[in-house]
Design a protein around this motif. Structure first.
Motif, short mmCIF file in Angstrom:
data_model
loop_
_atom_site.label_atom_id
_atom_site.label_comp_id
_atom_site.label_asym_id
_atom_site.label_seq_id
_atom_site.Cartn_x
_atom_site.Cartn_y
_atom_site.Cartn_z
N ARG A 36 0.12 5.23 5.46
CA ARG A 36 -1.30 5.31 5.83
C ARG A 36 -1.48 6.16 7.08
NH1 ARG A 36 -2.19 -0.91 6.28
NH2 ARG A 36 -0.10 -0.58 7.11
N HIS A 95 -3.75 9.66 7.10
CA HIS A 95 -4.87 9.87 8.02
C HIS A 95 -4.58 11.01 8.99
CE1 HIS A 95 -7.55 6.62 6.76
NE2 HIS A 95 -6.43 5.97 6.48
N TYR A 97 -2.91 -1.23 11.86
CA TYR A 97 -2.41 -1.75 10.59
C TYR A 97 -3.23 -2.88 9.99
CZ TYR A 97 1.36 1.28 11.85
OH TYR A 97 2.07 2.39 12.21
N THR A 98 -4.07 -3.53 10.79
CA THR A 98 -4.89 -4.61 10.26
C THR A 98 -6.34 -4.21 10.08
OG1 THR A 98 -5.29 -5.46 12.50
CG2 THR A 98 -3.41 -6.37 11.28
N GLY A 99 -6.70 -2.97 10.45
CA GLY A 99 -8.09 -2.55 10.40
C GLY A 99 -8.45 -1.66 9.25
N GLY A 100 -7.59 -1.52 8.25
CA GLY A 100 -7.89 -0.66 7.12
C GLY A 100 -8.02 0.80 7.53
N ALA A 101 -8.65 1.59 6.70
CA ALA A 101 -8.80 3.03 6.96
C ALA A 101 -9.53 3.28 8.28
CB ALA A 101 -9.52 3.71 5.81
N GLY A 149 -9.47 1.54 10.93
CA GLY A 149 -8.56 1.30 12.05
C GLY A 149 -7.71 2.53 12.37
#
Length: 143
Positions: free
Chosen positions: A44, A48, A111-115, A117
Motif C-alpha cells: 500500500r 500510494h 496502516y490503520t487509516g486505509g487509503a 491514512g
C-alpha cells in the motif's frame, strides 16, 4: 556532506535532488524494530508513493544500528515512541548523531487509516521534507 537517517527516505531524497543538494546530503532509511528487516515496504505504501512519483521498490527494511549514531549527523523519528526507542538505542557517551523528531507533529501510522491514512502521511512527509530542504540548504550555505 550532512548525513542523516529517517523514515521514509524517498520523498526527501527526491526533493533534495530537485534542489541540487542530492550530492551534499546522504539520506538513509531504517526502523527502530526488527520485524521488517529485509522486507520491501508495504504494498500500500508503494502504491500510494508511486502515484506521487516515488519508487519504493528498491528499499528493504533494516534496523537502526549503533554504528548509525556515529555515522549520521541526524537521526529523525516519526513519532514520540520511535524517538524514545532511538534514545534508548543510542550508545552511551559521545555520538555524532542528533536524535530528534522529523516533524513538529507526530507522523501517524498509516496502516490503520486505509487509503486516506497513506495519503495523509505522504502529505505530511512531503511538506516536512520541503522544510528540511530549506533548513539543510541554509545549513550548507547554499540558500
Amino acid at each position: 556532506a550532512i548525513q542523516f537517517i529517517y523514515i521514509p527516505a524517498m520523498p526527501l531524497r527526491a526533493k533534495l535532488d530537485a534542489a541540487g543538494l542530492g550530492e551534499k546530503v546522504v539520506v538513509d532509511s531504517a526502523g527502530t524494530g526488527s520485524w521488517h528487516i529485509g522486507n520491501p515496504p508495504d504494498p500500500r505504501s508503494q502504491r500510494h508513493a508511486a502515484k506521487r512519483g516515488y519508487d519504493l521498490s528498491p528499499l528493504r527494511g533494516r534496523q537502526v544500528a549503533e554504528a548509525d549514531f556515529h555515522h549520521f549527523d541526524l537521526i529523525l523519528a516519526m513519532d514520540d515512541s520511535n524517538l524514545a526507542d532511538l534514545q534508548r538505542l543510542a550508545p552511551a557517551g559521545a555520538s555524532r548523531a542528533e536524535v530528534r523528531l522529523f516533524a513538529h507533529v507526530e507522523v501517524p501510522d498509516p496502516y490503520t487509516g486505509g487509503a486516506a491514512g497513506f495519503e495523509q502521511v505522504l502529505d505530511l512527509v512531503e511538506t516536512t521534507s520541503d522544510t528540511w530542504v530549506k533548513n539543510l540548504s541554509a545549513r550548507l550555505g547554499t540558500s
